[in-house]
Design a protein around this motif. Structure first.
Motif, short mmCIF file in Angstrom:
data_model
loop_
_atom_site.label_atom_id
_atom_site.label_comp_id
_atom_site.label_asym_id
_atom_site.label_seq_id
_atom_site.Cartn_x
_atom_site.Cartn_y
_atom_site.Cartn_z
N LEU A 1 0.85 -1.19 0.00
CA LEU A 1 0.00 0.00 0.00
C LEU A 1 0.88 1.25 0.00
N PRO B 1 1.21 4.86 -2.29
CA PRO B 1 0.59 5.68 -3.34
C PRO B 1 1.38 5.61 -4.63
N LEU C 1 -9.39 -1.03 2.54
CA LEU C 1 -8.53 0.02 2.02
C LEU C 1 -8.90 1.37 2.62
N PHE D 1 -6.56 4.51 2.58
CA PHE D 1 -6.35 4.50 1.14
C PHE D 1 -7.68 4.40 0.38
N SER E 1 -8.00 5.18 -3.41
CA SER E 1 -7.47 4.25 -4.41
C SER E 1 -8.52 3.91 -5.46
N VAL F 1 -3.12 2.42 -6.11
CA VAL F 1 -3.13 2.90 -4.73
C VAL F 1 -3.02 4.42 -4.66
N GLY G 1 -4.00 7.79 -1.58
CA GLY G 1 -4.53 8.14 -0.27
C GLY G 1 -3.45 8.62 0.67
N THR H 1 2.47 4.24 5.11
CA THR H 1 3.21 3.31 4.26
C THR H 1 4.23 2.54 5.08
#
Length: 402
Positions: free
Chosen positions: A142, A144, A165, A170, A173, A211, A213, A217
């Motif tokens: 996940l 971006p 998600l 996220f 996405s 992906v 959001g 990460t």
């Protein structure tokens, strides 16, 4: 298992939603000559009239493998989705057979069809089969801007994916919902995870994920921040964990024992290093063992095996793996047991904080060699109206190749 027959008797045919269209002449010939065709009911329904008996694959799946192997030597076709050896059923059967017993004719995989529809370079995206796997396996990817193609169980699983998600931050996405690719029912629709409102998603289904959001990460370097792990204080802190992972030096395909696992942080980071690694965490405290399992699931490495028990007793009868970390329960008897176990070569790393355990490692270092490292760390902290260094307990680390 009976002796293998001469020549191949099993033909594994990859089949898509378009049935026989696109199958090779050899695959068609195998279907025409077979005494039995075995596969999922939806695949069998795609076939024309054949002289062969048809048998739907039973539940549980392993029962079907047993039934197939019982026909050893008789001309048989096994139907599998797309490419039988990419997130499909091929190896479930072929691992029981000799190479000369089977042949395979793959069709385009769902991943290949999805990439072709979306115009994505498949070598640059992640591919996941999540029919029976937790969605948390996606956690490490996940990021971006990254893309993935996911095979899902059914339509409701797409809703579960979208909700998960969004929960992870996220929700922006983009989801490309890909239904029945390659067949007459093919349909592609697009939405974001947070706006998904599709209630008529048909099986089989895949999702192209782009992906986006503001979610967190997961770093891919050793020594991820401590707050990624739920723990009760029994955790190898980030700087020491990075040094420990460096000493353990994980390599693809290797297995780790994490003895006295606590939160499981060492084993989890070992597993995050490469998808082919394996790890067994040994933990005497049931509550900590359950916490290690939960941490592994949340961080996408549910393949961690957690065994409750106290070392060295729990290690009896085992063969040493590629690497061993002792984070808790260090003792003379444990070291003696590890050195006496069969197996190897094995990389052993042990961390010590107390004077007694430091002395033990110093003795074994003098006896066996290896590297002995003393690690002293201090962190800036408030000191009245100013700041000073707050020192952690020194850590002594012994690493050696057994």
């Amino acid at each position: 298992m009976p002796e293998a027959p001469e020549g191949h008797w099993l033909t594994i045919v990859g089949i898509g939603e378009d049935g026989l269209h696109g199958l090779s002449s050899a695959a068609r010939a195998a279907l025409e000559d077979a005494a039995l065709v075995m596969g999922a009911a939806r695949h069998l329904a795609l076939l024309p009239a054949l002289k062969a008996e048809r048998l739907s694959w039973p539940v549980p799946f392993e029962e079907g493998v047993r039934m197939l192997l019982s026909r050893r030597g008789k001309p048989t076709v096994m139907l599998a989705s797309g490419d039988p050896f990419w997130f499909s059923a091929g190896t479930s059967v072929t691992r029981h057979l000799e190479q000369r017993e089977w042949t395979a004719h793959p069709a385009p995989s769902t991943f290949a069809l999805a990439a072709a529809r979306l115009g994505w370079a498949i070598q640059h995206i992640e591919c996941h089969g999540l029919h029976a796997a937790p969605l948390t396996r996606l956690r490490p990817c996940l990021v971006p801007g990254r893309r993935a193609i996911l095979l899902l169980r059914d339509g409701p699983a797409v809703g579960e994916l979208a909700a998960w998600l969004t929960e992870q931050g996220f929700g922006a996405s983009t989801l490309y919902v890909l239904e029945a690719l390659g067949g007459s029912r093919e349909r592609i629709r697009q939405c974001t995870a947070e706006t998904l409102d599709l209630t008529d998603i048909a099986h089989p289904v895949a999702v192209g994920l782009s992906v986006a959001g503001e979610g967190r990460t997961l770093p891919r370097s050793s020594g991820i921040p401590d707050d990624w792990f739920d723990h009760d204080g029994q955790i190898t802190k980030r700087p020491a964990r990075a040094l420990t992972l460096s000493a353990l030096a994980p390599r693809p395909g290797e297995t780790l024992w994490d003895i006295g696992a606590g939160s499981g942080s060492i084993a989890i980071e070992w597993l995050l290093s490469h998808p082919s690694t394996a790890a067994i965490a040994f933990e005497a405290d049931p509550e900590r063992a359950e916490r290690a399992r939960a941490n592994a699931l949340a961080l996408g490495v549910d393949r961690l095996t957690v065994i409750e028990g106290r070392a060295p007793d729990i290690l009896e009868g085992r063969t040493r793996p590629d690497a061993i970390f002792i984070g808790g329960g260090l003792s003379q008897s444990l070291l003696e047991t590890l050195f006496a176990l069969p197996g190897g070569p094995t990389r052993l790393v042990a961390n010590a904080v107390t004077l007694e355990s430091e002395a033990l490692l110093a003795q074994w270092h003098a006896l066996k060699g290896g590297d002995l490292l003393r690690i002293e760390l201090a962190q800036a902290a408030p000191l009245g109206t100013r700041r000073g260094w707050h020192a952690a307990y020194p850590l002594v680390q012994w690493s050696i190749a057994l």
